[in-house]
Write a protein that holds these residues in place. Structure first.
Motif, PDB file in Angstrom:
ATOM      1  N   LEU A 191      20.807  -7.220  10.495  1.00 13.71           N
ATOM      2  CA  LEU A 191      22.224  -6.840  10.954  1.00 13.71           C
ATOM      3  C   LEU A 191      22.476  -5.447  10.900  1.00 13.71           C
ATOM      4  N   VAL A 192      22.086  -5.049   9.583  1.00 10.86           N
ATOM      5  CA  VAL A 192      22.427  -3.477   9.154  1.00 10.86           C
ATOM      6  C   VAL A 192      21.520  -2.531   9.703  1.00 10.86           C
ATOM      7  N   TYR A 193      20.552  -3.076   9.681  1.00  8.73           N
ATOM      8  CA  TYR A 193      19.192  -2.079  10.215  1.00  8.73           C
ATOM      9  C   TYR A 193      18.317  -2.881  11.284  1.00  8.73           C
ATOM     10  N   PRO A 194      18.844  -3.052  12.437  1.00  8.96           N
ATOM     11  CA  PRO A 194      18.280  -3.805  13.323  1.00  8.96           C
ATOM     12  C   PRO A 194      17.061  -2.953  13.925  1.00  8.96           C
ATOM     13  N   GLU A 195      16.777  -1.856  13.668  1.00  4.02           N
ATOM     14  CA  GLU A 195      15.610  -1.040  14.174  1.00  4.02           C
ATOM     15  C   GLU A 195      14.445  -1.877  13.102  1.00  4.02           C
ATOM     16  N   LEU A 196      14.720  -2.107  11.923  1.00  4.47           N
ATOM     17  CA  LEU A 196      13.611  -2.484  11.171  1.00  4.47           C
ATOM     18  C   LEU A 196      13.049  -3.936  11.667  1.00  4.47           C
ATOM     19  N   GLU A 244       0.877  -1.186  -0.109  1.00  2.00           N
ATOM     20  CA  GLU A 244       0.144   0.078   0.101  1.00  2.00           C
ATOM     21  C   GLU A 244       0.860   1.265  -0.226  1.00  2.00           C
ATOM     22  N   GLU A 245       0.604   2.329  -0.712  1.00  2.00           N
ATOM     23  CA  GLU A 245       1.022   3.370  -0.749  1.00  2.00           C
ATOM     24  C   GLU A 245       1.694   4.219   0.501  1.00  2.00           C
ATOM     25  N   ARG A 246       0.675   3.921   1.585  1.00  2.00           N
ATOM     26  CA  ARG A 246       0.925   4.628   2.830  1.00  2.00           C
ATOM     27  C   ARG A 246       2.191   4.083   3.435  1.00  2.00           C
ATOM     28  N   ARG A 247       2.238   2.602   3.439  1.00  2.00           N
ATOM     29  CA  ARG A 247       3.067   1.986   4.006  1.00  2.00           C
ATOM     30  C   ARG A 247       4.512   2.004   3.348  1.00  2.00           C
ATOM     31  N   LEU A 248       4.501   1.920   2.121  1.00  2.00           N
ATOM     32  CA  LEU A 248       5.457   2.235   1.281  1.00  2.00           C
ATOM     33  C   LEU A 248       6.265   3.441   1.523  1.00  2.00           C
ATOM     34  N   MET A 249       5.450   4.339   1.722  1.00  2.30           N
ATOM     35  CA  MET A 249       6.116   5.911   1.787  1.00  2.30           C
ATOM     36  C   MET A 249       6.561   6.046   3.251  1.00  2.30           C
ATOM     37  N   ALA A 250       6.197   5.303   4.259  1.00  5.00           N
ATOM     38  CA  ALA A 250       6.590   5.360   5.473  1.00  5.00           C
ATOM     39  C   ALA A 250       8.040   4.339   5.458  1.00  5.00           C
ATOM     40  N   MET A 251       8.053   3.626   4.686  1.00  8.12           N
ATOM     41  CA  MET A 251       9.366   2.659   4.878  1.00  8.12           C
ATOM     42  C   MET A 251      10.624   3.670   3.972  1.00  8.12           C
ATOM     43  N   ARG A 252       9.929   4.523   3.014  1.00  3.58           N
ATOM     44  CA  ARG A 252      11.065   5.354   2.251  1.00  3.58           C
ATOM     45  C   ARG A 252      11.326   6.469   3.165  1.00  3.58           C
ATOM     46  N   ARG A 253      10.730   7.059   4.037  1.00  2.00           N
ATOM     47  CA  ARG A 253      11.023   8.003   5.073  1.00  2.00           C
ATOM     48  C   ARG A 253      12.110   7.286   5.912  1.00  2.00           C
ATOM     49  N   VAL A 254      11.979   6.039   6.198  1.00  2.00           N
ATOM     50  CA  VAL A 254      12.778   5.626   7.082  1.00  2.00           C
ATOM     51  C   VAL A 254      14.333   5.330   6.592  1.00  2.00           C
ATOM     52  N   LEU A 255      14.251   4.956   5.104  1.00  2.00           N
ATOM     53  CA  LEU A 255      15.317   4.851   4.565  1.00  2.00           C
ATOM     54  C   LEU A 255      15.955   5.957   4.172  1.00  2.00           C
ATOM     55  N   LEU A 256      15.217   6.910   3.329  1.00  2.00           N
ATOM     56  CA  LEU A 256      15.701   8.150   2.652  1.00  2.00           C
ATOM     57  C   LEU A 256      15.916   9.536   3.576  1.00  2.00           C
ATOM     58  N   SER A 257      15.165   9.429   4.551  1.00  2.00           N
ATOM     59  CA  SER A 257      15.107  10.647   5.291  1.00  2.00           C
ATOM     60  C   SER A 257      16.352  11.005   6.106  1.00  2.00           C
ATOM     61  N   GLY A 258      16.887  11.952   6.267  1.00  5.81           N
ATOM     62  CA  GLY A 258      18.180  12.278   6.771  1.00  5.81           C
ATOM     63  C   GLY A 258      18.021  12.806   8.113  1.00  5.81           C
ATOM     64  N   ASP A 259      16.884  12.833   8.487  1.00  6.54           N
ATOM     65  CA  ASP A 259      16.367  13.371  10.015  1.00  6.54           C
ATOM     66  C   ASP A 259      16.265  12.068  10.878  1.00  6.54           C
ATOM     67  N   GLU A 260      16.855  12.217  12.114  1.00 11.49           N
ATOM     68  CA  GLU A 260      16.716  10.783  12.877  1.00 11.49           C
ATOM     69  C   GLU A 260      15.256  10.884  13.431  1.00 11.49           C
ATOM     70  N   ASP A 261      14.649  11.876  13.905  1.00 12.93           N
ATOM     71  CA  ASP A 261      13.528  12.115  14.397  1.00 12.93           C
ATOM     72  C   ASP A 261      12.253  11.763  13.441  1.00 12.93           C
ATOM     73  N   GLU A 262      12.394  12.178  12.236  1.00 17.81           N
ATOM     74  CA  GLU A 262      11.599  11.746  11.195  1.00 17.81           C
ATOM     75  C   GLU A 262      11.853  10.232  11.034  1.00 17.81           C
ATOM     76  N   GLN A 263      13.021   9.748  10.885  1.00 17.87           N
ATOM     77  CA  GLN A 263      12.978   8.257  10.658  1.00 17.87           C
ATOM     78  C   GLN A 263      12.531   7.483  11.826  1.00 17.87           C
ATOM     79  N   GLN A 264      12.520   8.023  12.974  1.00 17.69           N
ATOM     80  CA  GLN A 264      11.683   7.438  14.310  1.00 17.69           C
ATOM     81  C   GLN A 264      10.347   7.429  14.114  1.00 17.69           C
ATOM     82  N   GLU A 265       9.818   8.639  13.664  1.00 19.58           N
ATOM     83  CA  GLU A 265       8.528   8.833  13.360  1.00 19.58           C
ATOM     84  C   GLU A 265       7.805   8.021  12.451  1.00 19.58           C
TER      85      GLU A 265
END
Length: 898
Positions: free
Chosen positions: A683-688, A580-601
């Motif tokens: 191992l590289v992205y344990p937070e996921l 779904e687009e909403r889930r995809l966009m959230a995943m892209r924000r985790v991977l592509l955002s340079g802001d830690e707070d935004e990634q956590q959000e």
């Protein structure tokens, strides 16, 4: 020197039913019928070993000719007839018969020994001239086709021309047959540069040699490949005294079933043709009449029960005796000569899925079969798809009916109407759906049958070889549509004055025997009626392995559980995130955002969505196990793949488009399948991975509060070493402990490893130390062991199969000497370390029921299959247990005896 010939006659036989590998189905069953005292023509069977010797050495085995001569002597004594040119001539049929029945594939030659001198003697003795010439014509056509390879269509066309030139006349029937014989002689001489021998011995040996050679004919090889028949078996040849269904008005030939092969009804069913030899019914040359009273199949042909009531009663009684003796539904070929019934062969009938289930249950109720044996009478790979396959929607508009005839093979299909085989093959290979309509279709044309969606014929009945093969292939088939006229140029058909052009979309209902001039809606899937439900309950009593469904979405899970799945064996978390687009966009924000707070959000949003999805699945499972595989997809799969997606991502992140493109390029890999995915991603992205584990734990806590007791499992994917597995397992355990803290009810979530890579299989003993269970991914292990992708293998696998470079499609069955051996060793290694190691296999929608017997022998605990395969796998798992237990008991008895 071995023995190559086995004699039989009513009341005595040198063979028996258990000798199928040596005598073929036909020869073994004839021997059994002889032992039962049934009225069969005396004969002898040449063994499959003689055929194998001939094919290996190019000559008949030593001693075979002498054994045949001795056998001819026995036949002459039994029949009081003389082989050759004697006063009472002995004529023979030569019929092929392999250890596994192959309807219509192998060869038959009738009327061997009918030489010119025998014809003259018959005439002098007052035989009907039409009968004599008709027998001679059949000999020439069969001999020329089988021995010389002359196309039967060419000879049929020759006979039609003679008929058109001579014109129809009852008084000239004998002259017409004689004219056909003369025309065929000329045709054979022109095509083969020789004629049918006028010597009985030459005819016999020519026929035997040709039947042996037919074992390696292209169509037979293709049939063996499709139905997994051993190529080394060879064919037996049965030489049987001729009886003549074409002799007079009290003569006929037919085929009957001891129960109805379509519905499974206990009332026997059969078809016959008056004054015809046996091949006419099987080849579908003409629409036959019915053996039992009922609606007429063909105008002008009353039922055998009406025309010869005494013969019909004897035949029905014979059906009963055969079925009780052989304990299976039988297909029986018979001939009536001048009012006397003769039985020519019997074999286990090819039935539809609904019929097979009904018959198995009825035979249990009748005390004929034990439960275990009844289970083995239904084929999971053929009968279950037949039961759950396509059918016409109950609400379909049936007003556009074109024709109603004999429903010869059930199911429904749609396609473009075509009347020429070559055109049907060409269209089908271009990807079109095709319905082939012809006067009669040769079952020898295996390629065309496999490619079309359905078959309709204007001639023939339910007992024709074509109908049998269609039922075996699960192909809808309608026979005997006599009112259809086919344009010779292939432009279309005419029905009741209405012209239907080729290419018209039609719908075929093989169950009801109907064809519609419209694209009608079809449905498929779950339709478990009371009989099938009872049968599956019987199967589940014997089944040891769990059968679970692979389901990424709720509707797939619902379908699998409705078919009786024991739980969800594979739920791929990356499909949920990417669906779904909403889930995809959230995943892209985790991977592509340079802001830690935004990634956590974004992670929090993914957690919320993921928890909701998993709660739905665990709730619907209602206590049945749900196995969630942690993310196993290249990260590039989640990133924008086109300009529009890039622009939307840029707007969502409030980052310049060029910068988004640059960040995406950082994730691009030359070999995504070998890149940052599976356990390496964890191992590289344990937070996921931690987010996914937390979502599952919280989903379980939610449904516990609703009164559901969840059973959940976590799978770590794409592991290559035990140290990888151990580190991620520690992460999973720590996350679970953190989020299970304070739970009012105990929630237990096991952690397992999915073995997708050969290295993981080799190190299974080490992995078993850190995993609660291990799942083997059949498709992925095949992919990496063979170095081929299932999606691409279609380009070259047919060539591999044709050349014998592989024995079978490795994705469609277990590769015993490769992937199968790898799994066997891995399980043995793992259980040496951890005796009670729980083992499962992801079978998916390939790997099929053929592998399930191997998994039973390996004591696999669970199988995970596609929703459409749940029912078939439940049955196959039960059958595997029954077969394995029988073999174990036999080994145990042998050990005790020794």
């Amino acid at each position: 020197m071995g023995r190559y010939v086995y004699h039989f006659e009513p009341g005595a036989a040198e063979g028996r039913a258990q000798m199928r590998d040596l005598l073929g189905v036909k020869g073994a069953n004839l021997a059994e019928m002889a032992r039962m005292g049934l009225n069969i023509p005396p004969g002898m069977t040449i063994t499959t070993e003689a055929c194998s010797h001939f094919l290996d050495h190019g000559e008949f085995p030593p001693g075979l000719r002498m054994e045949i001569e001795e056998g001819l002597g026995q036949l002459q004594s039994a029949t009081r007839r003389v082989w050759g040119d004697g006063a009472r001539p002995l004529l023979l049929s030569a019929r092929s018969g392999a250890a596994k029945s192959m309807p219509g594939m192998m060869e038959t030659v009738l009327n061997l020994g009918l030489t010119g001198s025998v014809m003259r003697r018959w005439m002098a003795e007052g035989e009907d001239p039409w009968f004599v010439h008709n027998c001679r014509r059949r000999l020439i056509q069969m001999y020329a086709r089988v021995v010389y390879g002359i196309d039967d269509g060419l000879m049929e066309a020759c006979c039609r021309r003679v008929g058109q030139e001579t014109g129809p006349s009852k008084d000239r029937a004998a002259a017409l047959e004689e004219a056909k014989v003369d025309a065929l002689h000329r045709l054979v001489l022109r095509e083969a540069k020789t004629t049918v021998p006028d010597d009985a011995d030459e005819q016999l040996w020519g026929a035997v040699e040709a039947i042996f050679r037919s074992w390696n004919a292209p169509r037979v090889r293709e049939h063996r490949r499709l139905h997994d028949i051993d190529a080394g078996g060879g064919t037996a040849v049965t030489l049987m005294t001729m009886v003549f269904g074409n002799r007079d008005d009290r003569s006929c030939s037919g085929i009957g079933f001891t129960r109805h092969p379509i519905t499974g009804s206990r009332r026997s069913y059969g078809e016959y043709l008056p004054r015809r030899q046996g091949d006419a019914v099987a080849e579908g040359r003409k629409t036959p009449g019915s053996v039992r009273r009922g609606p007429l199949l063909a105008p002008g042909i009353p039922s055998l029960e009406e025309s010869m009531p005494g013969v019909c009663a004897e035949l029905v009684e014979t059906f009963y005796r055969l079925e009780r003796h052989l304990r299976a539904v039988q297909e029986v070929e018979f001939t009536v000569e001048s009012g006397r019934l003769w039985l020519l062969q019997t074999r286990q009938a090819i039935c539809t899925g609904p019929a097979a289930v009904r018959i198995a249950l009825d035979m249990v109720d009748e005390g004929m079969l034990e439960d275990e044996e009844a289970l083995l009478r239904v084929d999971p790979s053929r009968h279950i798809p037949d039961l759950l396959g396509r059918r016409l929607d109950a609400d379909a508009d049936r007003s556009h009916l074109l024709v109603r005839a004999v429903g010869a093979s059930p199911g429904a299909a749609r396609g473009r109407l075509v009347t020429k085989t070559a055109e049907a093959v060409e269209r089908a290979r271009r990807g079109e759906s095709v319905v082939l309509l012809q006067s009669k279709t040769k079952v020898s044309d295996v390629d065309s049958l496999r490619l079309v969606q359905a078959i309709v014929t204007t001639e023939g009945g339910m007992t024709a070889h074509l109908a049998e093969v269609s039922r075996k292939l699960g192909l809808p088939c309608v026979c005997g549509a006599a009112e259809v006229e086919i344009a010779e140029d292939g432009s279309g058909i005419t029905i009741g004055g209405r012209f239907i052009p080729r290419g018209q979309m039609v719908t075929v209902d093989g169950t009801r025997g109907e064809v519609y001039a419209e694209r009608l809606p079809l449905v498929e899937g779950v339709k478990v009626d009371k009989r099938l439900e009872r049968f599956l309950e019987l199967a589940d009593r014997f089944r040891r392995m769990d059968v679970r469904v692979a389901a990424d979405e709720l509707d797939e899970m619902e379908e699998g559980l409705a078919q009786g799945a024991d739980g969800v064996g594979l739920c791929r978390s990356e499909v949920m995130i990417g669906g779904e687009e909403r889930r995809l966009m959230a995943m892209r924000r985790v991977l592509l955002s340079g802001d830690e707070d935004e990634q956590q959000e974004a992670l929090e949003e993914l957690l919320h969505l993921h928890r909701h999805d998993l709660a739905q699945i665990v709730r619907f499972a209602d206590g049945r196990p749900v196995t969630v595989r942690l993310m196993d997809a290249p990260l590039g799969d989640f990133l924008p793949g086109d300009d529009q997606a890039l622009e939307r991502t840029s707007a969502e992140l409030e980052v310049e488009l060029a910068e988004v493109e640059r960040r995406c390029r950082a994730f691009m890999e030359d070999e995504p399948g070998l890149g940052l995915r599976g356990v390496r991603m964890g191992l590289v992205y344990p937070e996921l991975y931690a987010m996914q584990v937390q979502a599952l734990v919280e989903a379980c806590r939610m449904v516990v509060d609703e009164g559901v007791v969840p059973t959940a499992e976590i799978l770590i994917p794409r592991v290559a070493s035990a140290r990888e597995a151990e580190e991620v397992a520690d992460l999973v355990e720590a996350t679970m402990a953190r989020h299970l803290h304070g739970a009012t009810s105990r929630i237990n979530i096991d952690v397992g490893v999915v073995v997708q890579l050969p290295r993981a299989a080799f190190r299974c003993a080490e992995i078993a130390r850190v995993a609660d269970f291990v799942i083997f991914d059949h498709a992925e292990l095949t992919r990496w062991s063979w170095g081929m992708a299932r999606e691409e293998a279609g380009r070259y696998l047919p060539m591999y199969l044709e050349r014998g470079l592989v024995d079978a499609d490795p994705f469609a069955t277990i590769d015993r000497r490769g992937v199968g051996e790898l799994i066997r060793r891995a399980i043995a290694d793992g259980r040496r370390i951890y005796r009670d190691l729980v083992v499962g296999v992801e079978v998916g929608d390939n790997g099929g029921t053929a592998a399930i017997h191997d998994y039973e022998a390996l004591e696999v605990d669970s199988l995970t299959v596609a929703p459409s395969q749940v029912v078939a796998t439940r049955l196959a798992a039960a059958q595997a247990y029954v077969v394995y237990e029988r073999a174990r008991r036999r080994r145990q008895r042998r050990g005790l005896e020794e």
